[in-house]
Design a protein around this motif. Structure first.
Motif, PDB file in Angstrom:
ATOM      1  N   TYR A  22     -66.028 -34.656 -74.530  1.00  0.00           N
ATOM      2  CA  TYR A  22     -67.232 -34.329 -73.778  1.00  0.00           C
ATOM      3  C   TYR A  22     -67.709 -35.528 -72.949  1.00  0.00           C
ATOM      4  CZ  TYR A  22     -72.141 -33.133 -72.891  1.00  0.00           C
ATOM      5  OH  TYR A  22     -73.356 -32.888 -72.292  1.00  0.00           O
ATOM      6  N   GLN A  23     -67.724 -36.699 -73.561  1.00  0.00           N
ATOM      7  CA  GLN A  23     -68.229 -37.891 -72.881  1.00  0.00           C
ATOM      8  C   GLN A  23     -67.208 -38.521 -71.936  1.00  0.00           C
ATOM      9  OE1 GLN A  23     -69.410 -40.062 -76.389  1.00  0.00           O
ATOM     10  NE2 GLN A  23     -71.478 -39.210 -76.346  1.00  0.00           N
ATOM     11  N   GLN A  24     -65.930 -38.340 -72.235  1.00  0.00           N
ATOM     12  CA  GLN A  24     -64.858 -38.890 -71.402  1.00  0.00           C
ATOM     13  C   GLN A  24     -63.838 -37.790 -71.122  1.00  0.00           C
ATOM     14  OE1 GLN A  24     -63.380 -42.320 -73.538  1.00  0.00           O
ATOM     15  NE2 GLN A  24     -65.445 -43.009 -73.925  1.00  0.00           N
ATOM     16  N   PRO A  25     -64.253 -36.788 -70.341  1.00  0.00           N
ATOM     17  CA  PRO A  25     -63.384 -35.634 -70.128  1.00  0.00           C
ATOM     18  C   PRO A  25     -62.098 -35.997 -69.397  1.00  0.00           C
ATOM     19  CG  PRO A  25     -65.270 -35.543 -68.665  1.00  0.00           C
ATOM     20  CD  PRO A  25     -65.497 -36.696 -69.591  1.00  0.00           C
ATOM     21  N   ARG A  26     -61.039 -35.374 -69.827  1.00  0.00           N
ATOM     22  CA  ARG A  26     -59.753 -35.525 -69.159  1.00  0.00           C
ATOM     23  C   ARG A  26     -59.665 -34.467 -68.063  1.00  0.00           C
ATOM     24  NH1 ARG A  26     -61.277 -37.474 -73.967  1.00  0.00           N
ATOM     25  NH2 ARG A  26     -59.609 -38.247 -75.271  1.00  0.00           N
ATOM     26  N   ASN A  27     -59.085 -34.824 -66.957  1.00  0.00           N
ATOM     27  CA  ASN A  27     -58.799 -33.885 -65.864  1.00  0.00           C
ATOM     28  C   ASN A  27     -60.048 -33.257 -65.256  1.00  0.00           C
ATOM     29  OD1 ASN A  27     -55.892 -34.150 -66.324  1.00  0.00           O
ATOM     30  ND2 ASN A  27     -56.348 -33.057 -68.215  1.00  0.00           N
ATOM     31  N   ARG A  28     -61.132 -34.005 -65.227  1.00  0.00           N
ATOM     32  CA  ARG A  28     -62.346 -33.513 -64.574  1.00  0.00           C
ATOM     33  C   ARG A  28     -62.246 -33.871 -63.093  1.00  0.00           C
ATOM     34  NH1 ARG A  28     -67.397 -32.333 -67.148  1.00  0.00           N
ATOM     35  NH2 ARG A  28     -68.784 -31.624 -65.513  1.00  0.00           N
ATOM     36  N   SER A  61     -71.490 -29.478 -75.192  1.00  0.00           N
ATOM     37  CA  SER A  61     -70.357 -30.338 -75.550  1.00  0.00           C
ATOM     38  C   SER A  61     -69.125 -29.518 -75.913  1.00  0.00           C
ATOM     39  CB  SER A  61     -70.727 -31.277 -76.699  1.00  0.00           C
ATOM     40  OG  SER A  61     -71.120 -30.549 -77.845  1.00  0.00           O
ATOM     41  N   ILE A  62     -69.313 -28.375 -76.537  1.00  0.00           N
ATOM     42  CA  ILE A  62     -68.162 -27.558 -76.935  1.00  0.00           C
ATOM     43  C   ILE A  62     -67.450 -26.993 -75.713  1.00  0.00           C
ATOM     44  CG2 ILE A  62     -67.483 -25.401 -78.087  1.00  0.00           C
ATOM     45  CD1 ILE A  62     -69.637 -26.098 -80.209  1.00  0.00           C
ATOM     46  N   SER A  63     -68.180 -26.452 -74.766  1.00  0.00           N
ATOM     47  CA  SER A  63     -67.521 -25.857 -73.598  1.00  0.00           C
ATOM     48  C   SER A  63     -66.814 -26.900 -72.746  1.00  0.00           C
ATOM     49  CB  SER A  63     -68.511 -25.047 -72.755  1.00  0.00           C
ATOM     50  OG  SER A  63     -69.459 -25.873 -72.132  1.00  0.00           O
ATOM     51  N   MET A  64     -67.436 -28.049 -72.544  1.00  0.00           N
ATOM     52  CA  MET A  64     -66.826 -29.078 -71.705  1.00  0.00           C
ATOM     53  C   MET A  64     -65.661 -29.767 -72.426  1.00  0.00           C
ATOM     54  SD  MET A  64     -68.358 -28.873 -68.750  1.00  0.00           S
ATOM     55  CE  MET A  64     -68.342 -27.096 -69.045  1.00  0.00           C
ATOM     56  N   ALA A  65     -65.790 -30.007 -73.722  1.00  0.00           N
ATOM     57  CA  ALA A  65     -64.689 -30.597 -74.483  1.00  0.00           C
ATOM     58  C   ALA A  65     -63.505 -29.643 -74.521  1.00  0.00           C
ATOM     59  CB  ALA A  65     -65.142 -30.944 -75.899  1.00  0.00           C
ATOM     60  N   SER A  66     -63.774 -28.362 -74.695  1.00  0.00           N
ATOM     61  CA  SER A  66     -62.702 -27.375 -74.731  1.00  0.00           C
ATOM     62  C   SER A  66     -61.961 -27.329 -73.396  1.00  0.00           C
ATOM     63  CB  SER A  66     -63.270 -25.998 -75.072  1.00  0.00           C
ATOM     64  OG  SER A  66     -62.246 -25.050 -75.213  1.00  0.00           O
ATOM     65  N   ALA A  67     -62.694 -27.417 -72.280  1.00  0.00           N
ATOM     66  CA  ALA A  67     -62.060 -27.429 -70.957  1.00  0.00           C
ATOM     67  C   ALA A  67     -61.166 -28.657 -70.812  1.00  0.00           C
ATOM     68  CB  ALA A  67     -63.126 -27.408 -69.866  1.00  0.00           C
ATOM     69  N   SER A  68     -61.643 -29.794 -71.274  1.00  0.00           N
ATOM     70  CA  SER A  68     -60.858 -31.027 -71.226  1.00  0.00           C
ATOM     71  C   SER A  68     -59.568 -30.878 -72.036  1.00  0.00           C
ATOM     72  CB  SER A  68     -61.703 -32.191 -71.756  1.00  0.00           C
ATOM     73  OG  SER A  68     -60.946 -33.374 -71.858  1.00  0.00           O
ATOM     74  N   MET A  69     -59.706 -30.369 -73.249  1.00  0.00           N
ATOM     75  CA  MET A  69     -58.540 -30.188 -74.117  1.00  0.00           C
ATOM     76  C   MET A  69     -57.559 -29.175 -73.529  1.00  0.00           C
ATOM     77  SD  MET A  69     -60.394 -30.004 -77.810  1.00  0.00           S
ATOM     78  CE  MET A  69     -61.606 -31.218 -78.296  1.00  0.00           C
ATOM     79  N   MET A  70     -58.082 -28.101 -72.966  1.00  0.00           N
ATOM     80  CA  MET A  70     -57.239 -27.064 -72.390  1.00  0.00           C
ATOM     81  C   MET A  70     -56.403 -27.605 -71.237  1.00  0.00           C
ATOM     82  SD  MET A  70     -57.057 -24.841 -69.551  1.00  0.00           S
ATOM     83  CE  MET A  70     -58.691 -24.893 -68.892  1.00  0.00           C
ATOM     84  N   THR A  71     -57.026 -28.372 -70.338  1.00  0.00           N
ATOM     85  CA  THR A  71     -56.268 -28.889 -69.200  1.00  0.00           C
ATOM     86  C   THR A  71     -55.162 -29.841 -69.665  1.00  0.00           C
ATOM     87  OG1 THR A  71     -57.891 -30.654 -68.809  1.00  0.00           O
ATOM     88  CG2 THR A  71     -58.135 -28.615 -67.520  1.00  0.00           C
ATOM     89  N   GLU A  72     -55.442 -30.612 -70.707  1.00  0.00           N
ATOM     90  CA  GLU A  72     -54.416 -31.504 -71.264  1.00  0.00           C
ATOM     91  C   GLU A  72     -53.240 -30.702 -71.819  1.00  0.00           C
ATOM     92  OE1 GLU A  72     -54.636 -35.415 -72.235  1.00  0.00           O
ATOM     93  OE2 GLU A  72     -55.085 -34.780 -70.196  1.00  0.00           O
ATOM     94  N   THR A  73     -53.547 -29.578 -72.436  1.00  0.00           N
ATOM     95  CA  THR A  73     -52.537 -28.773 -73.125  1.00  0.00           C
ATOM     96  C   THR A  73     -51.619 -28.026 -72.177  1.00  0.00           C
ATOM     97  OG1 THR A  73     -54.023 -28.504 -75.008  1.00  0.00           O
ATOM     98  CG2 THR A  73     -52.230 -26.912 -74.820  1.00  0.00           C
ATOM     99  N   VAL A  74     -52.154 -27.505 -71.078  1.00  0.00           N
ATOM    100  CA  VAL A  74     -51.356 -26.587 -70.256  1.00  0.00           C
ATOM    101  C   VAL A  74     -50.573 -27.245 -69.123  1.00  0.00           C
ATOM    102  CG1 VAL A  74     -52.866 -24.651 -70.812  1.00  0.00           C
ATOM    103  CG2 VAL A  74     -53.255 -25.933 -68.688  1.00  0.00           C
ATOM    104  N   LYS A  75     -50.878 -28.475 -68.815  1.00  0.00           N
ATOM    105  CA  LYS A  75     -50.131 -29.126 -67.733  1.00  0.00           C
ATOM    106  C   LYS A  75     -48.656 -29.185 -68.086  1.00  0.00           C
ATOM    107  CE  LYS A  75     -53.139 -32.680 -66.576  1.00  0.00           C
ATOM    108  NZ  LYS A  75     -53.337 -33.984 -65.965  1.00  0.00           N
ATOM    109  N   GLY A  76     -47.834 -28.708 -67.161  1.00  0.00           N
ATOM    110  CA  GLY A  76     -46.390 -28.729 -67.361  1.00  0.00           C
ATOM    111  C   GLY A  76     -45.831 -27.490 -68.033  1.00  0.00           C
ATOM    112  N   LEU A  77     -46.711 -26.589 -68.472  1.00  0.00           N
ATOM    113  CA  LEU A  77     -46.240 -25.358 -69.111  1.00  0.00           C
ATOM    114  C   LEU A  77     -45.979 -24.277 -68.079  1.00  0.00           C
ATOM    115  CD1 LEU A  77     -48.629 -24.930 -72.185  1.00  0.00           C
ATOM    116  CD2 LEU A  77     -46.356 -25.986 -72.125  1.00  0.00           C
TER     117      LEU A  77
END
Length: 143
Positions: free
Chosen positions: A15-21, A64-80
């Motif tokens: 949430y505080q350091q989102p990936r792929n924002r 925090s849950i919605s933004m953290a989940s978006a961060s985690m999701m983008t990390e997970t799906v790249k390259g799939l």
């Protein structure tokens, strides 16, 4: 430190350091969704080439849950490939409903921290918002 404390830290880190924002500038599919009951909103962008999600990013505002989940999701799906990403959306949604998920099929990594959301039905929509946007965009890319 308890497992719940660890999960809270993982969620707060995303949430505080989102990936792929941010935004993808060229050739992207954009899906905007919101959760009117709590005010969360997310814009998921992805660039798909030859059926592979080359890039995934998000922007939005929310808990925090919605933004953290978006961060985690983008990390997970790249390259799939798109089909696999849509399958993971289904697995994630089932996990949010409290189902046990085979971690061989879905290596959870940081996403495991969101499993506790299933105990709070009102927060499930927060956790799944970005995933639903991904699913809509992935299906759009197939057309």
């Amino acid at each position: 430190m308890s497992l719940d404390d660890l999960y809270r830290r993982v969620i707060m880190d995303h949430y505080q350091q989102p990936r792929n924002r941010g935004q993808i500038e060229d050739g992207s599919i954009t899906v905007d969704l919101n959760n009117p009951t709590c005010g969360d909103r997310v814009s998921v962008q992805m660039r798909v080439k030859n059926g592979i999600i080359e890039e995934a990013m998000f922007e939005g505002e929310g808990c925090s849950i919605s933004m953290a989940s978006a961060s985690m999701m983008t990390e997970t799906v790249k390259g799939l490939d798109v089909e696999r990403a849509v399958y993971l959306v289904d697995l994630f949604s089932r996990m949010m409903q409290g189902e046990e998920i085979d971690t061989e099929e879905f290596p959870l990594e940081d996403i495991e921290a969101l499993q506790g959301v299933a105990k709070f039905p009102a927060r499930i929509k927060c956790a799944t918002l970005a995933w639903k946007a991904l699913e809509k965009g992935a299906k759009e890319s197939a057309n």
